[in-house]
Design a protein around this motif. Structure first.
Motif, mmCIF file in Angstrom:
data_model
loop_
_atom_site.group_PDB
_atom_site.id
_atom_site.type_symbol
_atom_site.label_atom_id
_atom_site.label_comp_id
_atom_site.label_asym_id
_atom_site.label_seq_id
_atom_site.Cartn_x
_atom_site.Cartn_y
_atom_site.Cartn_z
ATOM 1 N N TYR A 10 1.504 -1.177 0.314
ATOM 2 C CA TYR A 10 -0.532 -0.384 -0.125
ATOM 3 C C TYR A 10 0.919 1.308 -0.304
ATOM 4 O O TYR A 10 1.964 1.400 0.618
ATOM 5 C CB TYR A 10 -0.835 0.151 1.113
ATOM 6 C CG TYR A 10 -0.336 -0.015 2.979
ATOM 7 C CD1 TYR A 10 0.034 1.268 3.261
ATOM 8 C CD2 TYR A 10 -0.487 -1.157 3.234
ATOM 9 C CE1 TYR A 10 0.306 1.362 4.646
ATOM 10 C CE2 TYR A 10 0.497 -0.760 4.908
ATOM 11 C CZ TYR A 10 1.126 0.061 5.192
ATOM 12 O OH TYR A 10 1.644 0.097 6.172
ATOM 13 N N LEU B 117 -5.667 4.000 3.609
ATOM 14 C CA LEU B 117 -7.115 3.192 3.434
ATOM 15 C C LEU B 117 -7.403 2.541 2.812
ATOM 16 O O LEU B 117 -7.553 1.567 2.580
ATOM 17 C CB LEU B 117 -7.657 3.924 4.277
ATOM 18 C CG LEU B 117 -8.875 3.496 4.530
ATOM 19 C CD1 LEU B 117 -9.030 1.466 5.477
ATOM 20 C CD2 LEU B 117 -10.518 4.212 4.869
ATOM 21 N N CYS C 140 -6.103 -0.284 1.114
ATOM 22 C CA CYS C 140 -5.743 -1.904 1.778
ATOM 23 C C CYS C 140 -7.608 -2.686 1.249
ATOM 24 O O CYS C 140 -7.657 -4.051 1.428
ATOM 25 C CB CYS C 140 -5.654 -1.683 3.701
ATOM 26 S SG CYS C 140 -3.850 -1.167 3.292
ATOM 27 N N TYR C 141 -8.172 -1.475 1.501
ATOM 28 C CA TYR C 141 -9.190 -1.807 1.083
ATOM 29 C C TYR C 141 -9.638 -2.671 -0.343
ATOM 30 O O TYR C 141 -10.461 -3.108 -0.440
ATOM 31 C CB TYR C 141 -10.671 -0.523 1.114
ATOM 32 C CG TYR C 141 -12.068 -0.800 1.486
ATOM 33 C CD1 TYR C 141 -12.714 -1.949 2.502
ATOM 34 C CD2 TYR C 141 -12.995 -0.783 0.404
ATOM 35 C CE1 TYR C 141 -13.687 -2.258 1.953
ATOM 36 C CE2 TYR C 141 -14.280 -1.641 0.171
ATOM 37 C CZ TYR C 141 -14.605 -2.268 1.429
ATOM 38 O OH TYR C 141 -15.836 -2.072 1.576
ATOM 39 N N LEU D 179 -8.886 -5.808 -0.313
ATOM 40 C CA LEU D 179 -9.818 -6.633 0.507
ATOM 41 C C LEU D 179 -10.725 -7.035 -0.297
ATOM 42 O O LEU D 179 -10.982 -7.950 -0.343
ATOM 43 C CB LEU D 179 -10.091 -5.806 1.713
ATOM 44 C CG LEU D 179 -11.545 -6.788 2.614
ATOM 45 C CD1 LEU D 179 -11.335 -8.020 2.911
ATOM 46 C CD2 LEU D 179 -12.385 -5.093 3.777
ATOM 47 N N VAL E 151 -8.775 -9.619 9.162
ATOM 48 C CA VAL E 151 -8.323 -8.829 8.497
ATOM 49 C C VAL E 151 -6.943 -8.747 9.766
ATOM 50 O O VAL E 151 -8.053 -8.615 10.806
ATOM 51 C CB VAL E 151 -9.221 -7.832 8.635
ATOM 52 C CG1 VAL E 151 -8.557 -6.523 8.326
ATOM 53 C CG2 VAL E 151 -9.521 -7.607 7.007
ATOM 54 N N VAL F 91 -9.917 -0.759 8.000
ATOM 55 C CA VAL F 91 -10.398 -1.719 6.841
ATOM 56 C C VAL F 91 -12.065 -2.896 7.631
ATOM 57 O O VAL F 91 -12.483 -2.782 6.559
ATOM 58 C CB VAL F 91 -9.575 -3.097 6.022
ATOM 59 C CG1 VAL F 91 -10.128 -3.939 5.637
ATOM 60 C CG2 VAL F 91 -8.537 -1.832 5.578
ATOM 61 N N CYS F 92 -11.889 -3.077 9.038
ATOM 62 C CA CYS F 92 -12.907 -3.670 9.673
ATOM 63 C C CYS F 92 -14.291 -2.785 9.911
ATOM 64 O O CYS F 92 -14.936 -2.662 9.300
ATOM 65 C CB CYS F 92 -12.466 -3.801 10.832
ATOM 66 S SG CYS F 92 -11.702 -5.294 10.194
ATOM 67 N N ALA G 102 -15.826 -1.515 6.198
ATOM 68 C CA ALA G 102 -16.296 -2.403 5.363
ATOM 69 C C ALA G 102 -17.655 -3.159 5.992
ATOM 70 O O ALA G 102 -18.398 -3.973 5.490
ATOM 71 C CB ALA G 102 -15.029 -4.129 6.020
ATOM 72 N N TYR H 174 -12.275 6.819 10.082
ATOM 73 C CA TYR H 174 -11.181 5.977 9.024
ATOM 74 C C TYR H 174 -9.684 5.977 9.297
ATOM 75 O O TYR H 174 -8.856 5.242 8.163
ATOM 76 C CB TYR H 174 -11.664 6.043 7.830
ATOM 77 C CG TYR H 174 -13.340 5.273 7.605
ATOM 78 C CD1 TYR H 174 -13.780 4.492 8.221
ATOM 79 C CD2 TYR H 174 -13.684 6.255 6.600
ATOM 80 C CE1 TYR H 174 -15.206 4.282 8.189
ATOM 81 C CE2 TYR H 174 -14.906 6.016 6.472
ATOM 82 C CZ TYR H 174 -15.345 5.199 7.365
ATOM 83 O OH TYR H 174 -17.154 4.520 6.966
#
Length: 266
Positions: free
Chosen positions: A71, A83, A86-87, A90, A109, A122-123, A126, A185
């Motif tokens: 990233y 971010l 990373c997303y 995912l 994650v 990320v959680c 999501a 975030y």
């Protein structure tokens, strides 16, 4: 279990992003998938750090597929670049689950330090997007709070302390640093609603800078009805678990594997 590694480039908001993929040499049927995010204070580090951190330990022990993204880092690309990347990783793990042999219902994650902070972020994302179910989170000694805490305010921990922490947050947040406009975030400690987040496990040492924010994160999850557990070890070494020969590191790895067994065991 032996793993094989490969490199791919996937679409991300900044163009093509390199990801490192670890897979069992002999993979039979869908296995859990891990998104592992490296540390480095948001400003340094690389995906290949997974080989010396808990990510590779989990992948080997449970025979999972693991993706570690390269990233963008904050020296050149402040929030939200990391971010976003990373997303995107995912999303790739989820959308390519069939090709990778990943069970979409067992996606984990995790990450260490800044990677732990990104794992928490990320959680959050999501959950709010509602498109990708994350079954478990492993934000190890996570970098969550851009404000000084009791443990980070005057820290001289080996490996990471107050001066480095201020510098890294300043680079990551850019113009947001020091303002009241930092979103959860970017700094997950700013979140006020922890309901609906995945179950969590973490560990941290009691004399390192991220102790206070780690304890607060776990308590906030519990208060929201989320299953969350942590172990605290005595010491002042940030990233202590990478020193695999030490007593604390051996115990931390053992308890990590036990905590993750429910979500990763085949």
């Amino acid at each position: 279990m032996k793993l094989r590694s490969s490199i791919r480039r996937i679409d991300s908001p900044a163009g093509r992003m390199k990801i490192l993929i670890l897979r069992p040499e002999k993979q039979e049927g869908p296995v859990p998938g891990i998104l592992w995010l490296h540390g480095g204070g948001y400003v340094t580090g690389m995906a290949s750090m997974v080989y010396i951190t808990a990510g590779s330990t989990l992948a080997k022990h449970f025979g999972t597929v693991l993706i570690a993204p390269e990233y963008r880092r904050a020296l050149r690309n402040p929030y939200p670049a990391a971010l976003e990347d990373c997303y995107a990783a995912l999303e790739y793990l989820y959308s390519h689950a069939d090709e990778l042999g990943v069970d979409r219902n067992r996606i984990v994650v995790g990450g260490e330090s800044a990677g732990g902070g990104l794992a928490a972020a990320v959680c959050l994302l999501a959950r709010d997007e509602g498109e990708i179910p994350v079954s478990f989170q492993l934000p190890l000694y996570p970098m969550l709070d851009c404000d000084d805490t009791e443990s980070s305010r005057h820290s001289h921990s080996h490996g990471w302390g107050t001066r480095r922490n201020h510098w890294a947050w300043r680079k990551y947040l850019g113009d947001l640093y020091g303002t009241d406009e930092v979103p959860p975030y970017a700094s997950p400690a700013k979140e006020t609603n922890y309901a609906g987040l995945p179950p969590c496990y973490t560990f941290v040492e009691d004399e390192e800078p991220f102790l206070t924010e780690t304890v607060a994160y776990i308590q906030n999850l519990k208060d929201a009805g989320v299953e969350a557990h942590m172990d605290i070890y005595h010491g002042n070494i940030h990233g202590f678990d990478t020193m695999r020969w030490t007593k604390n590191a051996k115990e931390a790895r053992r308890k990590l594997l036990k905590a993750a067994e429910k979500y990763l065991k085949l």
